[in-house]
Design an enzyme around this catalytic site. Structure first.
Site, short mmCIF file in Angstrom:
data_model
loop_
_atom_site.label_atom_id
_atom_site.label_comp_id
_atom_site.label_asym_id
_atom_site.label_seq_id
_atom_site.Cartn_x
_atom_site.Cartn_y
_atom_site.Cartn_z
N ASP A 157 86.28 59.51 119.76
CA ASP A 157 85.74 58.26 119.24
C ASP A 157 84.39 58.68 118.65
O ASP A 157 83.46 58.98 119.41
CB ASP A 157 85.53 57.25 120.36
N HIS A 158 84.30 58.71 117.33
CA HIS A 158 83.10 59.34 116.76
C HIS A 158 81.81 58.59 117.12
O HIS A 158 80.73 59.15 117.06
CB HIS A 158 83.25 59.57 115.25
N HIS A 167 85.18 51.83 119.30
CA HIS A 167 83.73 51.93 119.13
C HIS A 167 82.93 50.86 119.90
O HIS A 167 82.03 51.18 120.67
CB HIS A 167 83.35 51.84 117.65
C1 BG6 Z 1 85.98 54.07 111.57
C2 BG6 Z 1 86.73 52.89 111.04
O1 BG6 Z 1 86.47 54.46 112.83
O2 BG6 Z 1 84.61 53.71 111.71
C3 BG6 Z 1 86.16 52.45 109.71
O3 BG6 Z 1 88.09 53.26 110.88
C4 BG6 Z 1 84.69 52.18 109.84
O4 BG6 Z 1 86.82 51.29 109.23
C5 BG6 Z 1 84.00 53.37 110.48
O5 BG6 Z 1 84.18 51.98 108.53
C6 BG6 Z 1 82.56 53.05 110.78
O6 BG6 Z 1 81.92 54.23 111.20
P1 BG6 Z 1 80.38 54.45 110.94
O7 BG6 Z 1 80.10 55.77 111.58
O8 BG6 Z 1 80.17 54.43 109.47
O9 BG6 Z 1 79.71 53.30 111.62
#
Ligand code: BG6
Length: 511
Positions: free
Chosen positions: A198-199, A261
């Site tokens: 989960d980044h 997230h």
């Molecule tokens: C991804 C989603 O996991 O996270 C995207 O699939 C979203 O839809 C993105 O735009 C948001 O990530 P960050 O790091 O730009 O907040």
């Protein structure tokens, strides 16, 4: 003089720096895809420049496109050369010398045999010691076939070195499919080999929740239902669905942002202190929070969750289309691009404190933050100032402008007793010389080091789905309460979301 005895605080052990990964090979499935080109390889390049990549490192890209090793390297290089202001060709050349590419179908066993032979050869040649990471950056419908083929080819065995599998999101489409995927992965890999990514957990500011809460003592006494009125977690995006309509139409905002997230951020804010800074101790505590989410039912979901979908509007002065007009979207689609959910956690610490989670596409700006709003003083002495005084709020800005702000009331200088709310600010940008790293840098490095703290355990993934399924199910089986589209692109979402706050002093933050 006796030497002072320094007490070891176990929570500080995780703050160590000096982390260089052991020799290893990284195999990326879906190597010609966007994630590899835009995120994974740039993150590896940063690690290389910081001397955090092992000296012996192989990268093998696998996907269906038939291209040569050279074309593969060129595609990666072209992107980086454009994206990185101080790109050095010489550094790239030494970084990419052990990059290889294998073209083939994910269900073709011969490709796995070829991969196994190539990995053995590279271990021999480059001293990578049989350490392997398999990164699944493909569409989820091929996760299972790749995993079972890796098993059949003997690539999950840890007889020579480590073997780890990284699984990109989405981990399942619902509770049932997540359970099935867990079963399939565990048939081949043991839990300690599985890294569900989960980044958000790799973001510097998200990791800081742990340090802020558990390396300081001033927050803990007020971090509970006696002092906190409510908590807002917002992830707003100005972009629309872009080129991802195929995926998004079947995912929608709840699967895309909440199950992973937003729930993870909520866990880090709400969890009890772990007994150690070990992966499983932290994940045990996060799991308890997910299990404590008060279950939604057909009745409660109607006033605890608001959905929306953007119509045409304006962003930064430009006209933008509505979701239903985006390429690849069904013109009658009821896929939600906005959700606001009020969650109650049935724990002693948080009983009665609403966690207000909100995320959407095409809001006025891109901001992710958590705001902890504290209760008002029990007896308001400054009744003449009621319009200028506001409750204390601690805002943790995840992105952009990473930092923390505390809002509190103070006296305006002068002869009258006039009060006003002011900010006390901490900004990463001004407090630290080094910039914050990209999430994927940290996560790739942690996986190489065998540190699963910032990855999701199988039971967490299931508990998150279990909590969310009633809302997903209700929304997929009923018409929206107000016909879609119900908010204009470039605005803060449907008005119904305001009504769910119920108390006059609670407002969605215009972040
Ligand atoms: C991804 C989603 O996991 O996270 C995207 O699939 C979203 O839809 C993105 O735009 C948001 O990530 P960050 O790091 O730009 O907040």
């Amino acid at each position: 003089m006796p030497t002072p005895v320094l007490l070891e605080n176990p929570l500080r052990q995780g703050l160590s720096s000096g982390r260089t990964a052991p020799p290893c090979s990284l195999v990326i499935y879906g190597a010609s895809g966007d994630l590899t080109v835009r995120k994974l390889v740039p993150a590896l390049f940063e690690l290389y420049e910081k001397h955090l990549l092992p000296v012996s490192f192989n990268l093998i890209g696998i996907s269906r496109s038939v291209i040569s090793d050279e074309d593969f390297r060129k595609k990666l290089k072209d992107f980086l050369a454009k994206a990185k202001p101080q790109f050095s060709e010489a550094v790239w050349n030494s970084f990419s010398q052990n990059f290889h590419y294998i073209a083939g179908g994910y269900d073709d066993f011969k490709v796995y045999q070829a991969l196994s032979a190539r990995l053995d050869e590279l271990d021999e040649k480059n001293g990578t010691m049989g350490n392997r990471i398999f990164y699944l950056s493909t569409p989820p419908n091929v996760f299972e076939v790749i995993i079972s083929n890796l098993g059949a080819a003997g690539l999950a065995k840890e007889d020579k070195g480590f073997s780890r599998v990284v699984i990109e999101k989405p981990f399942g489409h619902d509770l049932e499919s997540a359970k099935e995927l867990n079963v399939k992965v565990r048939e081949v890999f043991k839990e300690h080999q599985i890294y569900r990514i989960d980044h958000y957990l790799g973001k510097e500011t998200v990791q800081n929740f742990l340090v802020m809460r558990f390396a300081n003592s001033i927050f803990e006494p007020i971090w509970n239902r006696r002092h906190v009125d409510h908590i807002q977690i917002t992830a707003s995006e100005d972009l629309g669905v872009g080129t991802r309509a195929g995926y998004y139409e079947s995912a929608g905002i709840l699967r895309d942002m909440f199950q992973n997230h937003l729930f993870q951020v909520m866990c880090l804010i709400a969890m009890e202190p772990p007994v150690t800074f070990e992966a499983n101790a932290i994940r045990d505590e996060k799991l308890k929070i997910l299990q404590a989410i008060r279950p939604f039912d057909e009745h409660s979901v109607k006033h605890l969750a608001v959905r929306g979908q953007y119509g045409p509007g304006f962003l930064a002065g430009q006209k933008v289309p509505g979701y239903r007009e985006e390429e690849g979207v069904n013109p009658k689609s009821n896929t939600p691009t906005y959700a606001a959910i009020k969650i109650f956690l049935d724990t002693w610490r948080w009983h009665g404190v609403p966690f207000l989670l909100r995320s959407a596409k095409r809001l006025p700006k891109r901001t992710t933050e958590a705001a902890i709003q504290f209760k008002e003083p029990p007896n308001l002495l400054f009744k003449n100032n009621l319009n200028t005084l506001t409750p204390n709020v601690l805002i943790i800005r995840i992105q952009p402008d990473e930092g923390i702000t505390l809002k509190f009331d103070t006296k305006v200088p002068g002869m009258t007793m006039e009060g006003r709310t002011v900010n006390m600010d901490f900004r990463y940008g001004t407090s630290f010389a080094e910039g914050t790293s990209e999430a994927y840098e940290r996560l790739l490095l942690d996986c190489m080091l065998g540190d699963a703290t910032l990855f999701i355990r199988g039971d967490e993934a299931e508990a998150a789905w279990a909590a969310l399924m009633p809302v997903i199910h209700h929304w997929e089986t009923t018409e929206p309460e107000t016909p879609f589209p119900n908010y204009e692109a470039g605005t803060w979402g449907p008005v119904e979301a305001d009504n769910m706050l119920e108390r006059p002093w609670r407002h969605w933050r215009k972040v």
